[in-house]
Design a protein around this motif. Structure first.
Motif, short mmCIF file in Angstrom:
data_model
loop_
_atom_site.label_atom_id
_atom_site.label_comp_id
_atom_site.label_asym_id
_atom_site.label_seq_id
_atom_site.Cartn_x
_atom_site.Cartn_y
_atom_site.Cartn_z
N SER A 58 0.83 -1.21 0.00
CA SER A 58 0.00 0.00 0.00
C SER A 58 0.86 1.26 0.00
CB SER A 58 -0.92 0.02 1.21
OG SER A 58 -1.87 -1.00 1.12
N GLU A 76 2.42 1.58 -3.47
CA GLU A 76 1.43 2.00 -4.46
C GLU A 76 1.09 3.48 -4.29
OE1 GLU A 76 -2.90 0.60 -6.16
OE2 GLU A 76 -1.74 -0.83 -4.98
N LEU A 77 0.99 3.93 -3.05
CA LEU A 77 0.72 5.35 -2.81
C LEU A 77 1.89 6.21 -3.31
CD1 LEU A 77 -1.15 7.51 -1.60
CD2 LEU A 77 0.03 7.18 0.58
N GLU A 110 1.74 6.45 -6.93
CA GLU A 110 0.62 7.30 -7.35
C GLU A 110 0.92 8.79 -7.16
OE1 GLU A 110 -4.19 7.27 -6.59
OE2 GLU A 110 -2.94 5.70 -5.72
N THR A 111 1.73 9.14 -6.16
CA THR A 111 1.85 10.55 -5.79
C THR A 111 3.26 11.15 -5.84
OG1 THR A 111 2.11 9.96 -3.45
CG2 THR A 111 -0.13 10.39 -4.24
#
Length: 156
Positions: free
Chosen positions: A83, A86-87, A90-91
């Motif tokens: 997680s 993935e964050l 994403e950012t």
């Protein structure tokens, strides 16, 4: 001219469309095909070896209650790390190479989680048994075909 590179153009920053593509790949149904479980991953400042752990568990005939609890804990830790990765993907601003490396690690973590779930549920042992049964059946059929071929060749 600023083209988003440094070091002579070798470190292009990832574009939003490239980022979305990597994230979409991670979220597809068969993302794990061909993915390798990482040999080393840093989790909470510690180096973990998910590949070795999964391999050890796959090769066990049966699992103890303690090993099942360890699998649950390992799945939880890997899910948390996945997680976070993935964050970041994403950012976080990063190069294409960094994004690809992070995406590969994340996919490998997801693969490890899936494998651990299958081990815990006994699915991997069932699949292994089915594979061996299918292989044995196919081998027997192949031997029969060869014997029939040799018999037919002797007649001619």
């Amino acid at each position: 001219m600023d083209d988003g590179t440094d070091n002579g153009g070798s470190s292009l920053l990832i574009t939003e469309s490239e980022r979305k593509k990597l994230l979409a790949e991670l979220r597809t149904r068969l993302f794990w095909v061909g993915e390798k479980i990482p040999y080393f991953v840093e989790i909470n400042g510690k180096k973990c070896k998910p590949h070795d752990r999964v391999w050890d568990l796959i090769n066990k005939e049966t699992l103890s209650d303690d090993e099942n609890k360890q699998i649950e804990k390992c799945i939880a830790v890997l899910k948390e790390k996945e997680s976070v990765d993935e964050l970041e993907l994403e950012t976080k601003e990063m190069t294409r190479e960094e994004a690809k490396t992070l995406s590969d690690e994340t996919a490998g973590l997801l693969r490890a989680i899936m494998d651990l779930r299958e081990i815990k549920e006994g699915v991997s042992k069932k699949r292994e048994k089915e594979f061996h049964e299918m292989f044995s059946t196919q081998r027997t059929e192949e031997i029969r075909r060869w014997l029939n071929f040799l018999k037919e060749a002797e007649k001619k």
